[in-house]
Design an enzyme around this catalytic site. Structure first.
Site, PDB file in Angstrom:
ATOM      1  N   ASP B 312      34.847 147.049 -30.937  1.00  0.00           N
ATOM      2  CA  ASP B 312      33.471 146.561 -31.044  1.00  0.00           C
ATOM      3  C   ASP B 312      33.359 145.613 -32.242  1.00  0.00           C
ATOM      4  O   ASP B 312      32.370 145.626 -32.989  1.00  0.00           O
ATOM      5  CB  ASP B 312      32.469 147.712 -31.163  1.00  0.00           C
ATOM      6  CG  ASP B 312      31.031 147.249 -30.925  1.00  0.00           C
ATOM      7  OD1 ASP B 312      30.855 146.157 -30.354  1.00  0.00           O
ATOM      8  OD2 ASP B 312      30.099 147.974 -31.318  1.00  0.00           O
ATOM      9  N   GLY B 331      26.587 145.986 -36.913  1.00  0.00           N
ATOM     10  CA  GLY B 331      27.885 145.478 -36.480  1.00  0.00           C
ATOM     11  C   GLY B 331      28.941 145.630 -37.548  1.00  0.00           C
ATOM     12  O   GLY B 331      28.643 145.622 -38.743  1.00  0.00           O
TER      13      GLY B 331
END
Lengths: 315, 429
Positions: B312, B331
């Site tokens: 990710d 993130g």
């Protein structure tokens, strides 16, 4: 209503759908229509079967060709034809469908031609009036005269319907034309296929007696008749199919895809066509296209329907 | 892409696809594995070929990362194809699937084509575009799944946001079946998640931050499973973060649905406590959960409910992270630490090396229907060599990713990639 009904080859007061008709009744209508084709090709097209009769075209949904076709059919048989422009009528003022029916009924028409955007609306109206009712398209339910004219067109060109493979392609989910044709063509012994992206196939289609194809190339293979359906603009951009471009690429009929069908395959479309979307111009205007012939057969079929229903009208 | 032949010998071959493991070597030429097994030794290879003695290191298929953010087009300041490719090669990742959250989104065949051309010219690893499931990722209109697939999109995803409209999701799933397309989805109910920034619970309450409950994920996943059952679509839950979600996935699998499930390496190796005093590098979506939950997720990996581990990888620049926690972008980068972080689970005895690598090689290959991800004759020579024991400290400055927002900042990890081959060519050593 009439004691002669049991003896008539078409013992129905209304034509509300193809469902419920049996094969000899359908064939009787087609035979009658065949005669009407000849009449329509004469200079003198007038007959008097419906003289003195009143036909009202009640279109709750905009239509050009179907309404014109019914109007011509009625006039050629001598009826007084009236077009109700519903867009400007009392319906806009809040009158219910049933009130409209009761009001119209009081004007004593003999035949009502009805198109409505709701499935079942024509049936409902037919229950409330004393005259004959012809369904000119109700929602996504039925459009019987379209199926009859398609069958007539095929029969005249191919000499038969029995045993032909007919591929009905496009927006089957929302199409009353597809539903009526599926029933009628199957009843006359054709092998019916439907070809569409999954989003345009109604639930349970695999149990409706037709072969289902999601891949158009497979669905067209060897087909004798390719029947294209119109894709409404509002269904093109993302709701049911991603885009016009993608739809025409995978589900539009062009010369390349048509080559997969039988060499003498014929192409049909109920109109109005979206050139470049479900059908390319070269196919629509090409030698295999029956699109204009369908329009001619439309008038003949509607004359036959009016004539047959008139047999049951009180003298 | 043809490079000189190369032989890797004296290695511990680990091939999750065949579940085989053993001493041996591997011979590569013209981008393809020509031979593999105990028979490949120094004596068996032609004299003029380059030979690498692996000294007992692990040799396995290169990693396949199904979820990587690349800033091209539109956010080149965060990541480029060149920088992400260097990071991937250094981390042993030989295939990356890039998310469609670009500007413009990958919702047009021309953007797919752009990425493939840019990758051809700038990437050392294989790059596979994941296209948008809906136009502009807005969740309203189905994207051109057929045309995007023809252009080279490997799957379809709505980025980080769930498709909110159930009818749109149903039609997208239905439509995808006509093309056998794989739909990847991040499940999170936007309304329930609301303004949440971390896991809902005691810690969030103590920190005074708004939480996101597990149910936000479970509700959408539950809905999706019903839609998958209805439509028969191929569905991959991209990022699960809780045991509740695993229960839903196992039930769906038991019912025979074509469902698979992925997880980020962060959720397997970190928990909400790592946020500490508002460390924004630990702000990720879905949020890191409680330690009990992490343990359940590790169990899910061991039992096979979880199919795939992804990095990710998502670069965020300093300005997006050096702000109060609630205002920071979510993130974390992860390509270069993916393997070593995963090896933590192996060293802790929680999963075997086979299980870990399976989730990073053969399972993603199966789900994406790729020929790589296995050590077999004729397979693409995407191969890595690593010593699972070798310790190192993560130094953000030495990472190749353009942004340095790693949650493993200064972490002590084990297992460095010493050699990465993509189609037989060394891209990192």
């Amino acid at each position: 209503m009439s004691s002669a009904r049991t003896k008539s080859p078409f013992p129905h007061r209304h034509l509300l759908g193809i469902a419920g008709l049996i094969r000899p009744e359908i064939e009787y209508l087609l035979d009658m229509a065949e005669e009407a084709v000849g009449l329509s090709r004469q200079v003198e097209k007038k007959r008097t079967i419906l003289r003195g009769r009143t036909q009202i075209n009640l279109f709750f949904e905009a239509s050009t060709r179907t309404q014109a076709s019914f109007e011509l059919a009625g006039k050629r048989l001598g009826a007084d034809v009236m077009n109700m422009a519903v867009a400007n009528s009392s319906l806009k003022k809040g009158e219910t469908l049933i009130d409209t029916a009761v009001t119209l009924n009081a004007m004593r028409p003999d035949i009502l031609i009805v198109r409505h955007h709701c499935s079942g609306a024509v049936d409902l109206l037919a229950q409330k009036v004393d005259c004959s009712v012809v369904n000119a398209g109700d929602g996504a339910h039925e459009h019987p005269t379209q199926a009859l004219l398609d069958a007539l067109t095929i029969r005249r060109r191919k000499g038969r319907i029995e045993g032909l493979t007919v591929a009905i392609c496009g927006d089957v989910a929302h199409s009353r034309v597809a539903r009526s044709n599926m029933i009628l063509l199957s009843a006359l012994g054709a092998r019916v296929r439907v070809v569409a992206p999954s989003t345009l196939l109604p639930t349970g289609i695999d149990r409706m007696g037709v072969e289902v194809f999601r891949d158009m190339k497979a669905g067209l293979a060897g087909a004798d008749i390719v029947m294209m359906l119109r894709l409404q603009r509002e269904r093109m951009d993302g709701a049911y199919v991603p885009s016009l471009k993608e739809y025409s690429r995978f589900h539009g009929l062009d010369d390349e895809k048509l080559r997969l069908a039988a060499p003498d395959a014929l192409v049909m479309h109920p109109g109005p066509i979206n050139r470049g979307v479900e059908i390319s111009t070269s196919v629509a205007d090409g030698p295999q296209s029956l699109i204009n012939e369908q329009v001619e057969m439309g008038v003949a079929v509607r004359m036959a329907v009016l004539e047959v229903l008139a047999q049951h009208l009180p003298a | 892409m043809s490079s000189p032949p190369i032989a890797l010998i004296n290695a511990r071959l680990v091939d999750p696809a065949s579940r085989q493991e053993g001493r041996g070597g591997l011979l590569v030429s013209e981008g393809v594995i020509r031979d593999v097994g105990a028979g490949v030794t120094r004596d068996s290879v032609p004299g003029d070929m380059r030979v690498v003695d692996c000294g007992g290191d692990v040799v396995s298929p290169g990693l396949i990362d199904m979820r990587v953010f690349v800033g091209e087009p539109g956010a080149e300041h965060r990541e480029t194809i060149a920088s992400v490719s260097r990071a991937a090669a250094a981390g042993g990742v030989t295939t990356i699937c890039v998310t469609p959250e670009t500007t413009p989104a990958i919702d047009d065949p021309a953007v797919v084509d752009f990425l493939m051309r840019r990758a051809r010219d700038n990437a050392q690893v294989r790059l596979l575009p994941v296209a948008a499931l809906t136009k502009g990722l807005h969740g309203r209109e189905i994207a051109e799944i057929g045309l995007l697939g023809e252009a080279g999109a490997v799957a379809f995803s709505n980025g980080r946001e769930s498709v909110r409209d159930t009818q749109v999701m149903r039609r997208a799933l239905t439509y995808s079946c006509d093309f056998g397309a794989l739909i990847m989805h991040v499940a999170q109910d936007a309304d329930l998640a609301g303004a949440g920034v971390m896991n809902e619970g005691e810690l969030a309450s103590r920190l005074g931050l708004t939480g996101i409950p597990h149910e936000a994920e479970a509700l959408v996943l539950d809905r999706d499973m019903r839609l998958v059952a209805m439509t028969g679509a191929r569905y991959h839950a991209e990022l699960v973060s809780s045991g509740m979600s695993l229960d839903i996935i196992s039930r769906a699998k038991a019912a025979g649905l074509k469902v698979s499930c992925g997880i980020s390496i962060n959720h397997l190796t970190l928990n909400e406590n790592d946020i500490g005093d508002y460390r924004t590098f630990l702000k990720i979506m879905p949020p890191l959960r409680h330690e009990d939950e992490r343990l359940r997720l590790v169990e899910g990996l061991a039992s096979g409910v979880i199919d795939v581990i992804v990095s990710d990888h998502c670069g965020q620049d300093v300005e997006a992270k050096r702000v109060p926690f609630a205002e920071a972008e979510a993130g974390a980068i992860g390509l270069e630490t993916l393997l070593a972080a995963g090896l933590r689970l192996v060293h802790a005895g929680q999963v075997s090396l086979q299980v870990l690598l399976r989730a990073m090689t053969s399972r993603p290959a199966e789900i994406l229907r790729l020929p790589q991800g296995r050590l077999a004759k004729g397979a693409p020579a995407d191969i890595i060599r690593f010593d699972p024991e070798e310790p190192f400290v993560v130094d953000p400055a030495s990472l190749h990713a353009r942004c340095k927002n790693t949650p493993f900042d200064e972490a002590r990890l084990q297992g460095r990639v010493k050699l990465t081959l993509v189609a037989g060519a060394p891209v990192h050593e």
